[in-house]
Design a protein around this motif. Sequence first.
Motif, short mmCIF file in Angstrom:
data_model
loop_
_atom_site.label_atom_id
_atom_site.label_comp_id
_atom_site.label_asym_id
_atom_site.label_seq_id
_atom_site.Cartn_x
_atom_site.Cartn_y
_atom_site.Cartn_z
N SER A 161 -13.15 7.62 -10.40
CA SER A 161 -12.20 6.50 -10.52
C SER A 161 -10.82 7.01 -10.93
CB SER A 161 -12.69 5.48 -11.54
OG SER A 161 -13.83 4.83 -11.07
N ILE A 162 -10.79 8.00 -11.82
CA ILE A 162 -9.52 8.58 -12.25
C ILE A 162 -8.85 9.28 -11.07
CG2 ILE A 162 -8.41 10.25 -13.78
CD1 ILE A 162 -9.50 7.76 -15.24
N PHE A 163 -9.63 10.06 -10.29
CA PHE A 163 -9.06 10.74 -9.11
C PHE A 163 -8.50 9.72 -8.12
CE2 PHE A 163 -11.78 14.48 -10.25
CZ PHE A 163 -10.76 15.40 -10.33
N TYR A 164 -9.23 8.63 -7.86
CA TYR A 164 -8.74 7.60 -6.94
C TYR A 164 -7.45 6.96 -7.45
CZ TYR A 164 -12.96 7.68 -4.06
OH TYR A 164 -13.98 8.05 -3.22
N THR A 165 -7.39 6.71 -8.75
CA THR A 165 -6.18 6.13 -9.33
C THR A 165 -4.99 7.07 -9.16
OG1 THR A 165 -7.48 4.88 -10.95
CG2 THR A 165 -5.15 5.27 -11.48
N LEU A 166 -5.20 8.35 -9.43
CA LEU A 166 -4.12 9.32 -9.29
C LEU A 166 -3.71 9.50 -7.83
CD1 LEU A 166 -5.39 11.93 -11.89
CD2 LEU A 166 -3.50 10.30 -12.17
N LYS A 167 -4.67 9.49 -6.93
CA LYS A 167 -4.38 9.62 -5.49
C LYS A 167 -3.57 8.42 -5.00
CE LYS A 167 -4.86 11.17 -1.29
NZ LYS A 167 -3.95 12.18 -0.81
N ALA A 168 -3.96 7.22 -5.44
CA ALA A 168 -3.22 6.02 -5.04
C ALA A 168 -1.79 6.09 -5.55
CB ALA A 168 -3.92 4.77 -5.58
N ASP A 169 -1.61 6.61 -6.76
CA ASP A 169 -0.26 6.73 -7.31
C ASP A 169 0.58 7.72 -6.51
OD1 ASP A 169 1.74 6.25 -9.52
OD2 ASP A 169 1.54 8.44 -9.54
N GLN A 170 -0.02 8.83 -6.10
CA GLN A 170 0.72 9.80 -5.28
C GLN A 170 1.13 9.16 -3.97
OE1 GLN A 170 -1.93 13.12 -4.96
NE2 GLN A 170 -1.18 14.07 -6.83
N THR A 171 0.23 8.37 -3.41
CA THR A 171 0.53 7.71 -2.14
C THR A 171 1.69 6.74 -2.29
OG1 THR A 171 -1.79 7.89 -1.51
CG2 THR A 171 -0.47 6.31 -0.29
#
Length: 146
Positions: free
Chosen positions: A43-53
């Motif tokens: 979930s943390i990785f997905y949150t960080l990935k969405a932020d980069q996007t």
Amino acid sequence: MGRPRAQRHKRLTQNQRFAIVRKRAEGVPIEDLAREFGVTTRSIFYTLKADQTLKLDARVRSIRVWDVRHYSHRETGRDDDCPESCDMRLGISSTQEEPGWQRTTPRAAPQWGLPSRRCASSNWRRGVGVEWEDHEGNHGYEWVAY
């Protein structure tokens, strides 16, 4: 008898997502973030990935939102009376503090938010203003009247 249902994962709020991105940028390990927010490391990785996007936190250091629900400084016609009244809130989010809202006053508002505080027959304002500062110190703002 069917298969047991998988446990539903906790949903993160938008404020929690912003906090995760900010804390990760400050160097907090992903495992620590997962423990703190009660979610999986995925979930943390997905949150960080969405932020980069979305590039939400890549350049912005602070955001201030001025919610001016009502402001007026008008002549009432009685004995040169000119009361100032307002209903204003300030939302703050930065790398140094948790996001949150607080009541504020016209005195604290920036010039672009309340361009004139002098008494006049038509001095009223309503809208939302957003101001930001990036990591290089550049400042900007936008006002939307409604």
